[in-house]
Structure formats: C-alpha cells, structure tokens
Design a protein around this motif. Structure first.
Motif, PDB file in Angstrom:
ATOM      1  N   ASN A   2       0.823  -1.202   0.000  1.00  0.00           N
ATOM      2  CA  ASN A   2       0.000   0.000   0.000  1.00  0.00           C
ATOM      3  C   ASN A   2       0.857   1.251   0.000  1.00  0.00           C
ATOM      4  N   LYS A   3       1.967   1.218   0.731  1.00  0.00           N
ATOM      5  CA  LYS A   3       2.847   2.384   0.778  1.00  0.00           C
ATOM      6  C   LYS A   3       3.403   2.704  -0.595  1.00  0.00           C
ATOM      7  N   PHE A   4       3.799   1.664  -1.339  1.00  0.00           N
ATOM      8  CA  PHE A   4       4.366   1.878  -2.665  1.00  0.00           C
ATOM      9  C   PHE A   4       3.317   2.449  -3.614  1.00  0.00           C
ATOM     10  N   LYS A   5       2.102   1.886  -3.570  1.00  0.00           N
ATOM     11  CA  LYS A   5       1.057   2.380  -4.457  1.00  0.00           C
ATOM     12  C   LYS A   5       0.701   3.825  -4.152  1.00  0.00           C
ATOM     13  N   VAL A   6       0.581   4.149  -2.877  1.00  0.00           N
ATOM     14  CA  VAL A   6       0.251   5.519  -2.495  1.00  0.00           C
ATOM     15  C   VAL A   6       1.356   6.470  -2.929  1.00  0.00           C
ATOM     16  N   PHE A   7       2.611   6.055  -2.746  1.00  0.00           N
ATOM     17  CA  PHE A   7       3.740   6.919  -3.106  1.00  0.00           C
ATOM     18  C   PHE A   7       3.799   7.149  -4.612  1.00  0.00           C
ATOM     19  N   PHE A   8       3.656   6.092  -5.394  1.00  0.00           N
ATOM     20  CA  PHE A   8       3.741   6.241  -6.843  1.00  0.00           C
ATOM     21  C   PHE A   8       2.511   6.948  -7.411  1.00  0.00           C
TER      22      PHE A   8
END
Length: 289
Positions: A2-8
């Motif tokens: 989730n962190k990666f998706k939110v960041f990208f």
C-alpha cells in the motif's frame, strides 16, 4: 504494498501537474498549439478526478474513466498533428498516456487478503470504541432477515461519496424487506461532508430515506485486519488520515452467514446500488423459507 502504491500515485499526479505547468510556461515563450495539446493531455486526469470529487452523484466514472481518457487522447492527437518537429511535447504526451494507464489499472487496484467465503460465518468486527459487532446478534436484536455491509474507502474518495449517495435510494426497499444496512469506514461520520448525510443536514425526509449511521472501524484491532488497508490513504492526507477501508459489499443472513459478496478489484469501482438491489432477493428468499 500500500505504501508503494500511495507513493507512486502521488508521484504520478505531481508529474502530470508539473507537466501541465511546464506546457503553460513553454506556450508563453513560444505560442504554439502543441503546448495547448500537451496541457490538455497532462491535466485531463487530475481535472477529471477533481470534478468527480466535487460533483459526487452527478459525474460517475468507471474502470476506464472515459472523461480522463478522452482528454488524454485528445491532447495527444493535437500534439501529434501540430508538433511537426517531433519534439519534447510528443514524448511527454505519450509518457502521460502511460501514466494514465498505470494509474487506472495498477496503482488504483485493490489487493484483498483472504476474505470470508460465501456460506462462511462473517467475522466479528471491532468498533473504534472497542465494542464488538456480530451480524447474528445485530439481526436478532432488530428482528431482521439479514444485513448488508458496505465498506467505504474514505471521505476523500470520489467513488465512496458517489456510492454513499446511491445508497439513499435503497433504504425504503430494504426497510420493507426487513434487511439492515450498515456502513463501515475507518473515519467517523463527522469527517464526511454533511451534504452526504441527510440526517445531519436537517433533511425532512422520512426515516427510511435517511442514511444509516456509519460505524467506525478500529484500524489497529486484529479482527479488522482483512477489511483495513494500512497506509492506504492518499499521501497528502497522511498527517490526518493514514488507513483506508478496502471497498467491498456483503450480504449476511440472520444467522450470520455470508450469502453473497463483492470484493472491488479497483477502489474506483465499488459496488453500485443497482447491483445491491439485484442481490436482495437472496435474503428475501431465505426469510420466506
């Protein structure tokens, strides 16, 4: 994940906005049509999502987001027709198309862990005040034939707002069938706009037309782990909102068993009111038996 998706996702929108401002700057230096096309191409998705957020219930999207897609392709067409030198504008417009596709089909996709299956007992949920909620007990206390559970991603989500407005039309029919409707979110009702809650905005509608109270999940409680996406809220809201609910819909009978479910594969495509209405016969049929 989730962190990666939110960041990208954050980087994707920053890129599109920055590309639009750069096209404005380039147009001021060299007034050419290709920069207008690039501006339309870059700002189509952010502008479309802003419109959907502001006009929830009027503008609806789907998996392809036709409004944004038309703007991106239209801007790309203008650039291709006007940039005869095959300069930077063409490459940026093509990159923006890829950014749109990655956002639509990957960055906004929802990953669901192992969820309760149909015919399985729906698990106990924990409210933010640490009180437990069980479907069978809820139906028994209110003498219901079943209950529909809707998990809303958050008040910042245009699709959650639109879904909330659609559910107003189901209240009367569900009351007639003695089926309860419960909404769950990691946010309290006070964090949702008042115009989405007739009971809060002083509406004189009948009780059946008013939205039911929203139940707030305790994000840190282990019993809610499958329904809460930790760090799933947009990055800009991180100081105030960190988690999000995974959008899904559940039909549960009076004994607490799952009769039907729909797990949204993308947070922009939660279950709509028409689909829910078409599935209510499952609980009605059980009540007649």
């Amino acid at each position: 994940m989730n962190k990666f998706k939110v960041f990208f996702t954050f980087l994707a929108f920053i890129w599109l906005l920055g590309c639009g401002f750069w096209s404005i700057y380039s147009f001021l230096l060299h007034p050419e049509s290709r920069w207008i096309g690039l501006l339309i191409n870059a700002w189509a998705l952010p502008f479309w999502m802003l419109l959907r957020y502001q006009f929830s219930g009027r503008i609806e999207g789907d998996l392809r987001e036709p409004g944004a897609f038309a703007g991106v392709l239209g801007g790309l067409a203008i650039v291709l027709l006007t940039d005869v030198d095959r300069g930077m504008a063409i490459y940026l417009a093509i990159y923006n198309l890829f950014v749109l596709l990655i956002y639509l089909y990957h960055l906004s996709a929802v990953h669901h862990p192992k969820m309760p299956r149909v015919d399985a007992t729906f698990p106990t949920l924990c409210r933010v005040d640490q009180r437990k909620w069980q479907a069978a007990e809820y139906c028994r206390q209110r003498q219901l034939n079943g209950v529909v559970l809707i998990f809303l991603r958050g008040s910042y989500c245009a699709d959650s707002r639109n879904q909330l407005l659609q559910l107003c039309g189901l209240q009367r029919e569900m009351a007639r069938l003695k089926i309860g409707l419960l909404l769950w979110s990691v946010q309290s009702a006070n964090q949702w706009p008042q115009r989405l809650w007739p009971a809060k905005s002083g509406s004189k509608s009948e009780p059946e037309d008013l939205m039911p109270p929203l139940q707030q999940l305790a994000p840190a409680d282990g019993s809610n782990a499958t329904f809460v996406a930790h760090f799933g809220a947009p990055l800009l809201l991180r100081p105030w909102i960190r988690d999000a609910a995974r959008p899904s819909a559940w039909l549960i009978d009076a004994e607490g068993f799952v009769v039907w479910r729909q797990l949204a594969s993308n947070y922009r495509t939660p279950v709509d009111a028409a689909t829910l209405r078409s599935q209510l016969f499952r609980l009605q049929g059980l009540a007649e038996e």
